[in-house]
Design a protein around this motif. Sequence first.
Motif, PDB file in Angstrom:
ATOM      1  N   VAL A 238      28.053  35.529  52.067  1.00 27.83           N
ATOM      2  CA  VAL A 238      27.500  34.216  52.390  1.00 27.83           C
ATOM      3  C   VAL A 238      28.240  33.594  53.575  1.00 27.83           C
ATOM      4  O   VAL A 238      27.624  33.018  54.475  1.00 27.83           O
ATOM      5  N   VAL A 239      29.569  33.700  53.566  1.00 21.92           N
ATOM      6  CA  VAL A 239      30.370  33.141  54.668  1.00 21.92           C
ATOM      7  C   VAL A 239      30.022  33.840  55.981  1.00 21.92           C
ATOM      8  O   VAL A 239      29.796  33.186  57.011  1.00 21.92           O
ATOM      9  N   ALA A 240      29.959  35.156  55.960  1.00 22.80           N
ATOM     10  CA  ALA A 240      29.622  35.910  57.172  1.00 22.80           C
ATOM     11  C   ALA A 240      28.227  35.563  57.666  1.00 22.80           C
ATOM     12  O   ALA A 240      27.986  35.444  58.878  1.00 22.80           O
TER      13      ALA A 240
ATOM     14  N   PHE B  71      40.873  39.766  45.222  1.00 24.41           N
ATOM     15  CA  PHE B  71      40.641  40.375  46.524  1.00 24.41           C
ATOM     16  C   PHE B  71      40.594  39.276  47.570  1.00 24.41           C
ATOM     17  O   PHE B  71      40.039  38.204  47.335  1.00 24.41           O
ATOM     18  N   VAL B  72      41.171  39.554  48.724  1.00 22.81           N
ATOM     19  CA  VAL B  72      41.139  38.578  49.809  1.00 22.81           C
ATOM     20  C   VAL B  72      41.055  39.312  51.138  1.00 22.81           C
ATOM     21  O   VAL B  72      41.855  40.207  51.421  1.00 22.81           O
ATOM     22  N   THR B  73      40.040  38.955  51.922  1.00 19.25           N
ATOM     23  CA  THR B  73      39.818  39.528  53.251  1.00 19.25           C
ATOM     24  C   THR B  73      39.375  38.398  54.165  1.00 19.25           C
ATOM     25  O   THR B  73      39.281  37.240  53.748  1.00 19.25           O
ATOM     26  N   ASP B  74      39.069  38.744  55.421  1.00 20.30           N
ATOM     27  CA  ASP B  74      38.367  37.779  56.246  1.00 20.30           C
ATOM     28  C   ASP B  74      36.860  38.016  56.072  1.00 20.30           C
ATOM     29  O   ASP B  74      36.453  38.929  55.335  1.00 20.30           O
ATOM     30  N   PRO B  75      35.988  37.206  56.692  1.00 19.34           N
ATOM     31  CA  PRO B  75      34.546  37.361  56.452  1.00 19.34           C
ATOM     32  C   PRO B  75      33.988  38.720  56.857  1.00 19.34           C
ATOM     33  O   PRO B  75      32.937  39.133  56.350  1.00 19.34           O
TER      34      PRO B  75
END
Length: 281
Positions: free
Chosen positions: A267-269, A238-242
């Motif tokens: 965590v990134v968000a 899976f790949v999205t933005d934060p």
Amino acid sequence: MPPVSPRLSPAMQVVVTAVRKAGRRLLRDFGEVEQLQVSVKGPSDFVSTADLRAEQTLKEELSKARPNFAFLMEESGASGDDGWEWRWVVDPLDGTTNFLHGIPHWAVSVGIEKRLDAERTELVAGVIYNPASDDLFWAEKGVGAFLNDRRLRVSARREMREAVFATGIPFGGVPRKAEFSAILHRIMPQVAGVRRFGSAALDLAWVAAGRYDGFWELGLNKWDIAAGLVMVREAGGFVTDPEGGDPYASGHVVAGNQALQPRLREVVADGIAAVKARTGG
């Protein structure tokens, strides 16, 4: 030269031929890296004669085979019909700094983008090739992701404490240093390790191969990620933005397997939000 899967479509055969030809030329230059003419393109961002020659090779080879395709290329930008139906998205040398320092971790990356309608496009295939190791990663929508002729799957790890994640560290005049520090501060206590190898294209390919359990980086360009996004998804990842949106549109990428990608994204968000709260941004 390792065998490539017989599942390659005609369009993918074209890309493989092109990247291998560009790769052979890059390898010759890599062997003489100290003699390259190098000019400064931006803060800590170099462009070499090898980079430019590789882009020209790719454009010539891909244009001969598919003259109706448009291009988006790192060095020369967009070209072709504005109303394109198909487009090559090309990074002729991802990991230029590694290349110029004699580090054999760099790649040629080519993605194929299809226009769906006036507002939407879709990434349908990609090739990421490291000539120094002769690793040819490729993926095509509905066919799968492969390393040479071996099928790829993302890792099966489910625990953050067992995970190894990859990232890109901001450098020179690149913004988002505060966000990177905030994210790293939150991730380090939770995981087995964080790696920075210097090529976003190969980072995504290695997520697809299960070598990394996930990857995040902010502020990437379309040519950095076009092929890699297809690779991860076709390997079951899976790949999205934060924020859970489209990373191809935003340039902010969080990739991983089904279990870990949502936690990494959180965590990134959280790191980004903390910096915004502190700075009022």
